[in-house]
Design a protein around this motif. Structure first.
Motif, mmCIF file in Angstrom:
data_model
loop_
_atom_site.group_PDB
_atom_site.id
_atom_site.type_symbol
_atom_site.label_atom_id
_atom_site.label_comp_id
_atom_site.label_asym_id
_atom_site.label_seq_id
_atom_site.Cartn_x
_atom_site.Cartn_y
_atom_site.Cartn_z
ATOM 1 N N TYR A 5 5.687 7.934 -8.322
ATOM 2 C CA TYR A 5 4.242 8.108 -8.258
ATOM 3 C C TYR A 5 3.720 7.548 -6.931
ATOM 4 N N PHE A 6 2.955 8.356 -6.218
ATOM 5 C CA PHE A 6 2.332 7.928 -4.961
ATOM 6 C C PHE A 6 0.818 7.972 -5.148
ATOM 7 N N PRO A 7 0.148 6.835 -5.107
ATOM 8 C CA PRO A 7 -1.302 6.836 -5.327
ATOM 9 C C PRO A 7 -2.034 7.553 -4.187
ATOM 10 N N ARG A 8 -2.925 8.449 -4.555
ATOM 11 C CA ARG A 8 -3.627 9.251 -3.560
ATOM 12 C C ARG A 8 -4.638 8.431 -2.763
ATOM 13 N N ALA A 9 -5.073 7.316 -3.283
ATOM 14 C CA ALA A 9 -6.063 6.493 -2.589
ATOM 15 C C ALA A 9 -5.475 5.753 -1.391
ATOM 16 N N VAL A 10 -4.166 5.725 -1.285
ATOM 17 C CA VAL A 10 -3.533 4.984 -0.193
ATOM 18 C C VAL A 10 -3.829 5.625 1.159
ATOM 19 N N LEU A 11 -3.814 6.924 1.250
ATOM 20 C CA LEU A 11 -4.009 7.595 2.536
ATOM 21 C C LEU A 11 -5.419 7.384 3.091
ATOM 22 N N PRO A 12 -6.483 7.618 2.333
ATOM 23 C CA PRO A 12 -7.809 7.336 2.898
ATOM 24 C C PRO A 12 -8.021 5.853 3.221
ATOM 25 N N LEU A 13 -7.488 4.977 2.378
ATOM 26 C CA LEU A 13 -7.630 3.548 2.653
ATOM 27 C C LEU A 13 -6.884 3.138 3.917
ATOM 28 N N SER A 14 -5.748 3.743 4.177
ATOM 29 C CA SER A 14 -5.010 3.408 5.395
ATOM 30 C C SER A 14 -5.782 3.839 6.633
ATOM 31 N N VAL A 15 -6.472 4.970 6.550
ATOM 32 C CA VAL A 15 -7.294 5.419 7.673
ATOM 33 C C VAL A 15 -8.468 4.463 7.888
ATOM 34 N N VAL A 16 -9.098 4.042 6.804
ATOM 35 C CA VAL A 16 -10.232 3.117 6.900
ATOM 36 C C VAL A 16 -9.793 1.793 7.507
ATOM 37 N N PHE A 17 -8.686 1.239 7.025
ATOM 38 C CA PHE A 17 -8.229 -0.042 7.551
ATOM 39 C C PHE A 17 -7.754 0.057 8.994
ATOM 40 N N ALA A 18 -7.136 1.169 9.373
ATOM 41 C CA ALA A 18 -6.717 1.351 10.762
ATOM 42 C C ALA A 18 -7.931 1.412 11.687
ATOM 43 N N ASN A 19 -8.969 2.114 11.260
ATOM 44 C CA ASN A 19 -10.178 2.175 12.080
ATOM 45 C C ASN A 19 -10.926 0.845 12.092
ATOM 46 N N LEU A 20 -10.852 0.084 11.013
ATOM 47 C CA LEU A 20 -11.470 -1.241 10.984
ATOM 48 C C LEU A 20 -10.790 -2.177 11.976
ATOM 49 N N ILE A 21 -9.480 -2.118 12.032
ATOM 50 C CA ILE A 21 -8.735 -2.931 12.995
ATOM 51 C C ILE A 21 -9.078 -2.504 14.417
ATOM 52 N N ASN A 22 -9.158 -1.201 14.658
ATOM 53 C CA ASN A 22 -9.522 -0.688 15.969
ATOM 54 C C ASN A 22 -10.923 -1.161 16.359
#
Length: 56
Positions: A5-22
């Motif tokens: 099982y791969f949670p679908r919320a991981v991909l949008p959250l990874s984009v949000v956190f990457a942009n937050l770090i940027n």
């Protein structure tokens, strides 16, 4: 073979956190630059104001 099982919320959250770090890294560069420019402009304005006051 078993499905994983791969949670679908991981991909949008990874984009949000990457942009937050940027954003935070950019802010770490921008704030000191703005502070340096602002203090220089304040000092220049203060000198100009004193020069004008001496002429009057």
């Amino acid at each position: 073979m078993k499905k994983i099982y791969f949670p679908r919320a991981v991909l949008p959250l990874s984009v949000v956190f990457a942009n937050l770090i940027n954003y935070c890294l950019g802010l770490c560069v921008l704030l000191p630059a703005l502070l340096a420019l602002f203090t220089v402009s304040i000092a220049a304005f203060d000198r100009l104001q004193r020069a004008v006051a001496e002429e009057i």
